[in-house]
Scaffold this motif. Sequence first.
Motif, short mmCIF file in Angstrom:
data_model
loop_
_atom_site.label_atom_id
_atom_site.label_comp_id
_atom_site.label_asym_id
_atom_site.label_seq_id
_atom_site.Cartn_x
_atom_site.Cartn_y
_atom_site.Cartn_z
N SER A 110 -16.04 26.64 13.41
CA SER A 110 -15.20 28.03 13.41
C SER A 110 -15.72 28.92 12.22
O SER A 110 -15.23 30.08 12.58
CB SER A 110 -13.70 27.20 12.91
OG SER A 110 -13.82 26.53 11.98
N ARG A 153 -12.14 25.12 7.60
CA ARG A 153 -11.45 25.05 6.53
C ARG A 153 -10.13 24.65 6.83
O ARG A 153 -9.13 24.13 6.12
CB ARG A 153 -11.27 26.49 5.73
CG ARG A 153 -12.70 27.25 5.32
CD ARG A 153 -13.49 26.26 4.50
NE ARG A 153 -14.60 26.84 3.77
CZ ARG A 153 -15.48 27.07 4.34
NH1 ARG A 153 -15.64 26.68 5.73
NH2 ARG A 153 -16.61 27.66 3.92
N ASP A 154 -9.39 25.05 8.06
CA ASP A 154 -8.20 24.82 8.44
C ASP A 154 -7.74 24.23 9.52
O ASP A 154 -6.92 24.21 10.35
CB ASP A 154 -7.41 26.27 8.18
CG ASP A 154 -7.96 27.16 9.30
OD1 ASP A 154 -9.05 26.98 9.77
OD2 ASP A 154 -7.22 28.18 9.67
N ARG A 200 -7.08 35.81 11.32
CA ARG A 200 -6.91 34.52 11.48
C ARG A 200 -6.16 34.28 12.70
O ARG A 200 -6.41 33.53 13.65
CB ARG A 200 -6.33 33.79 10.45
CG ARG A 200 -6.91 34.04 8.94
CD ARG A 200 -6.55 33.05 7.74
NE ARG A 200 -7.12 31.72 8.18
CZ ARG A 200 -8.31 31.21 7.89
NH1 ARG A 200 -9.20 32.04 7.25
NH2 ARG A 200 -8.75 30.15 8.27
N ASP A 211 -11.43 31.16 -0.94
CA ASP A 211 -11.09 30.39 0.12
C ASP A 211 -9.53 29.58 -0.21
O ASP A 211 -8.67 29.34 0.75
CB ASP A 211 -11.98 29.38 0.68
CG ASP A 211 -13.15 30.08 1.29
OD1 ASP A 211 -13.00 31.48 1.64
OD2 ASP A 211 -14.26 29.64 1.81
N ARG A 225 -17.95 34.59 10.85
CA ARG A 225 -19.17 35.19 10.36
C ARG A 225 -19.64 36.09 11.56
O ARG A 225 -20.26 37.14 11.12
CB ARG A 225 -20.22 34.12 10.32
CG ARG A 225 -20.18 33.01 8.99
CD ARG A 225 -21.10 32.11 9.33
NE ARG A 225 -21.05 31.34 7.92
CZ ARG A 225 -21.66 31.37 6.68
NH1 ARG A 225 -22.79 32.28 6.68
NH2 ARG A 225 -21.64 30.54 5.66
N ARG A 262 -6.48 32.30 -1.13
CA ARG A 262 -5.93 33.16 -0.18
C ARG A 262 -4.46 32.54 0.30
O ARG A 262 -4.34 31.41 0.27
CB ARG A 262 -6.66 33.32 1.11
CG ARG A 262 -7.01 32.38 1.99
CD ARG A 262 -7.78 32.58 3.10
NE ARG A 262 -8.03 31.43 3.92
CZ ARG A 262 -9.05 31.04 4.45
NH1 ARG A 262 -10.42 31.57 4.06
NH2 ARG A 262 -9.23 29.77 4.87
O1 DC Z 1 -18.37 27.29 7.00
P1 DC Z 1 -18.82 28.86 6.78
O2 DC Z 1 -19.65 28.85 5.31
O3 DC Z 1 -19.66 29.35 7.99
O4 DC Z 1 -17.53 29.77 6.91
C1 DC Z 1 -17.86 30.98 6.40
C2 DC Z 1 -16.55 31.89 5.74
O5 DC Z 1 -15.31 31.73 6.86
C3 DC Z 1 -15.91 30.91 4.75
O6 DC Z 1 -15.98 31.42 3.41
C4 DC Z 1 -14.46 31.08 4.99
C5 DC Z 1 -14.17 31.28 6.31
N1 DC Z 1 -13.70 30.16 7.30
C6 DC Z 1 -12.56 30.18 7.21
O7 DC Z 1 -11.44 30.92 6.68
N2 DC Z 1 -11.72 29.33 8.04
C7 DC Z 1 -12.49 28.40 8.84
N3 DC Z 1 -11.82 27.60 9.52
C8 DC Z 1 -13.86 28.54 8.71
C9 DC Z 1 -14.39 29.42 7.80
#
Ligand code: DC
Length: 225
Positions: A36, A132-133, A111, A186, A41, A189
């Motif tokens: 995700s 992350r979520d 999002r 992260d 990115r 927020r």
């Molecule tokens: O996992 P990553 O480093 O490729 O993610 C890049 C950015 O995207 C990370 O700093 C926060 C965001 N992200 C997010 O908010 N929710 C997710 N499910 C995945 C990434």
Amino acid sequence: MSNPPPVLTIDGPSGAGKGTVSRIAATRLGWHYLDSGALYRAVGVAASWADLDLSDPAALVRCTFDTDIRFHEREGGDLRVLVNGVDATDELRLETTGTVASAIAAIPEVRAALKDRQRAFRQSPGLVADGRDMGTVIFPDAPYKVFLTASADERAERRYKQLKDKGVSVTIDGLLREILARDARDAQRTVAPLRPADDAVPIDTTGLDIDEVVARVLAVVKPQG
Ligand code: DC
């Protein structure tokens, strides 16, 4: 009604080893894989290409809707990401892209715009979702959830080794500062902050090698599956 395909969510801060572990877990289980972070990115890369102002949420939301993002697996398992038809895989992995993605990911409408795209990856026979979520917002009903962590020092060191191998010149101190700043953004927020789901199994990967982490993650799936 038939049951939806199972999902294993793997959440955690950047550098905890989620990407590598998730890909191996998906291969072992024979399940699909969702990176995700690559979606955030990809939007970041598209926004940079279009020279958008990162402090203009409306433009970034439009960009999210307009950006075509496709994952393409090459022979041998090399996963490429096409942004508006252009292979942006290498640009996606840059530290600077991660920072832009983290800023864009704090915008609630961005999002929301990516929610359905992520849920569409839930297909038979199952999905490993890395982010992350994943366990808290995107797949709250997932039967299997883990939350990977590692000390910030260890995450900075792993990243340092990866970048050094690629010939990129960075310092551990600089990486540590970036990692701590990104963690804070992260986690703080207001929408979908980084936190473990109540029913996620926490796994601290500090001092563990990849095989040990994969074994612990797969143990979460096996007893019930
Ligand atoms: O996992 P990553 O480093 O490729 O993610 C890049 C950015 O995207 C990370 O700093 C926060 C965001 N992200 C997010 O908010 N929710 C997710 N499910 C995945 C990434």
